[in-house]
Design a protein around this motif. Structure first.
Motif, PDB file in Angstrom:
ATOM      1  N   GLU A  29       3.845  31.306  88.073  1.00 12.71           N
ATOM      2  CA  GLU A  29       3.426  32.558  88.722  1.00 12.71           C
ATOM      3  C   GLU A  29       2.598  32.314  89.974  1.00 12.71           C
ATOM      4  OE1 GLU A  29       2.867  35.890  85.417  1.00 12.71           O
ATOM      5  OE2 GLU A  29       1.836  34.012  84.931  1.00 12.71           O
ATOM      6  N   ASN A  35      10.950  33.494  93.852  1.00 14.90           N
ATOM      7  CA  ASN A  35      11.534  34.639  93.150  1.00 14.90           C
ATOM      8  C   ASN A  35      11.104  34.635  91.691  1.00 14.90           C
ATOM      9  OD1 ASN A  35      12.969  35.665  95.346  1.00 14.90           O
ATOM     10  ND2 ASN A  35      14.741  34.379  94.908  1.00 14.90           N
ATOM     11  N   ARG A  38       7.693  36.130  91.288  1.00 17.31           N
ATOM     12  CA  ARG A  38       7.778  37.583  91.469  1.00 17.31           C
ATOM     13  C   ARG A  38       8.378  38.233  90.224  1.00 17.31           C
ATOM     14  NH1 ARG A  38       8.791  37.222  96.363  1.00 17.31           N
ATOM     15  NH2 ARG A  38      10.981  36.661  96.188  1.00 17.31           N
ATOM     16  N   GLU A  39       9.418  37.614  89.671  1.00 17.89           N
ATOM     17  CA  GLU A  39      10.058  38.188  88.491  1.00 17.89           C
ATOM     18  C   GLU A  39       9.174  38.085  87.254  1.00 17.89           C
ATOM     19  OE1 GLU A  39      13.990  36.544  88.204  1.00 17.89           O
ATOM     20  OE2 GLU A  39      14.521  37.342  90.180  1.00 17.89           O
ATOM     21  N   SER A  41       5.983  38.364  87.192  1.00 13.36           N
ATOM     22  CA  SER A  41       4.989  39.433  87.266  1.00 13.36           C
ATOM     23  C   SER A  41       5.618  40.817  87.116  1.00 13.36           C
ATOM     24  CB  SER A  41       4.182  39.342  88.564  1.00 13.36           C
ATOM     25  OG  SER A  41       5.002  39.611  89.677  1.00 13.36           O
ATOM     26  N   THR A  42       6.877  40.969  87.486  1.00 10.77           N
ATOM     27  CA  THR A  42       7.534  42.275  87.457  1.00 10.77           C
ATOM     28  C   THR A  42       8.246  42.569  86.139  1.00 10.77           C
ATOM     29  OG1 THR A  42       7.916  42.088  89.834  1.00 10.77           O
ATOM     30  CG2 THR A  42       9.226  43.716  88.666  1.00 10.77           C
ATOM     31  N   TRP A  43       8.884  41.562  85.556  1.00 15.00           N
ATOM     32  CA  TRP A  43       9.780  41.783  84.423  1.00 15.00           C
ATOM     33  C   TRP A  43       9.276  41.292  83.072  1.00 15.00           C
ATOM     34  CZ3 TRP A  43      14.150  44.620  84.468  1.00 15.00           C
ATOM     35  CH2 TRP A  43      14.661  44.984  85.718  1.00 15.00           C
ATOM     36  N   THR A  45       7.095  41.989  80.916  1.00 14.58           N
ATOM     37  CA  THR A  45       6.847  42.949  79.833  1.00 14.58           C
ATOM     38  C   THR A  45       8.129  43.638  79.369  1.00 14.58           C
ATOM     39  OG1 THR A  45       6.345  44.720  81.406  1.00 14.58           O
ATOM     40  CG2 THR A  45       4.476  43.390  80.593  1.00 14.58           C
ATOM     41  N   ARG A  46       9.186  43.584  80.179  1.00 19.10           N
ATOM     42  CA  ARG A  46      10.449  44.233  79.813  1.00 19.10           C
ATOM     43  C   ARG A  46      11.455  43.265  79.199  1.00 19.10           C
ATOM     44  NH1 ARG A  46      11.694  47.450  85.244  1.00 19.10           N
ATOM     45  NH2 ARG A  46      10.172  46.043  86.151  1.00 19.10           N
ATOM     46  N   TRP A  47      11.354  41.973  79.529  1.00 18.37           N
ATOM     47  CA  TRP A  47      12.313  40.996  79.020  1.00 18.37           C
ATOM     48  C   TRP A  47      12.428  40.956  77.496  1.00 18.37           C
ATOM     49  CZ3 TRP A  47      10.183  36.795  82.724  1.00 18.37           C
ATOM     50  CH2 TRP A  47      10.889  36.819  83.925  1.00 18.37           C
ATOM     51  N   TYR A  56      17.503  43.675  83.437  1.00 20.61           N
ATOM     52  CA  TYR A  56      17.220  42.522  84.298  1.00 20.61           C
ATOM     53  C   TYR A  56      18.497  41.743  84.608  1.00 20.61           C
ATOM     54  CZ  TYR A  56      15.687  37.846  85.612  1.00 20.61           C
ATOM     55  OH  TYR A  56      15.540  36.647  86.256  1.00 20.61           O
TER      56      TYR A  56
END
Length: 184
Positions: A29, A35, A38-39, A41-43, A45-47, A56
């Protein structure tokens, strides 16, 4: 089965989650121009959910020509997978912005920490070069790495990278893809 570059798939969900935890523990991170950072930090919690991971996978495996936010070039992602297990990824940037010309290049790659030092990065980059040339029309390709990343520098050079220069902390190499497509 030997590792292959494949389109992102929900079939590797569990090993992908384990790999992302390895990357996080390894400090991914904090890597500038990444990339992956960035992913994470962005994804992240959803993965873990099937729906979030499927969203995703659709995003990274989607059509490269679809509209992108300002400054984000079309890109294609392939995952390095063996026996149904996620080992890493390659991101192809279809064209270079000024920032990518200096710091990012056409191809970025990452091998999960638990699979490093086994030749995966070299094999993955070698497998990516024909895709860049024959599927995406990118030749030569620019590949960069941090000047302190000896392993990545060796991978790039083993794949035919010709050193051009150093810009800031980034080493810049150009690689000509093979004239004929080869198997992975």
């Amino acid at each position: 089965m030997s590792p292959q570059l494949i389109a992102p798939t929900v079939a590797v969900h569990d090993s992908f989650l384990a790999a992302m935890e390895e990357f996080r523990a390894d400090g991914a991170e904090q890597v500038p121009y990444s990339n992956l950072a960035r992913e994470l930090s962005t994804w992240a919690t959803r993965w873990p959910t099937a729906a979030g991971f499927a969203e995703y996978v659709d995003m990274v495996g989607g059509t490269p020509d679809e509209e992108r936010p300002d400054g984000v070039v079309p890109r294609t992602t392939r995952w390095w997978v063996a026996d149904g297990s996620y080992l890493g990824r390659v991101t192809f940037r279809h064209r270079l912005t000024d920032e990518l010309l200096h710091y990012g290049g056409h191809i970025g790659y990452a091998v999960r920490p638990g699979a490093r030092r086994r030749g995966h990065a070299t094999a993955m980059l070698r497998a990516a070069l024909p895709i860049a040339r024959h599927e995406l029309g990118i030749d030569p390709v620019l590949v960069t790495c941090d000047h302190t990343n000896t392993g990545s520098r060796r991978v790039i050079e083993a794949c035919g990278g010709i050193f051009e220069d150093q810009r800031g902390e980034r080493l810049r190499y150009w690689i000509h893809a093979p004239a004929t497509a080869t198997g992975q």
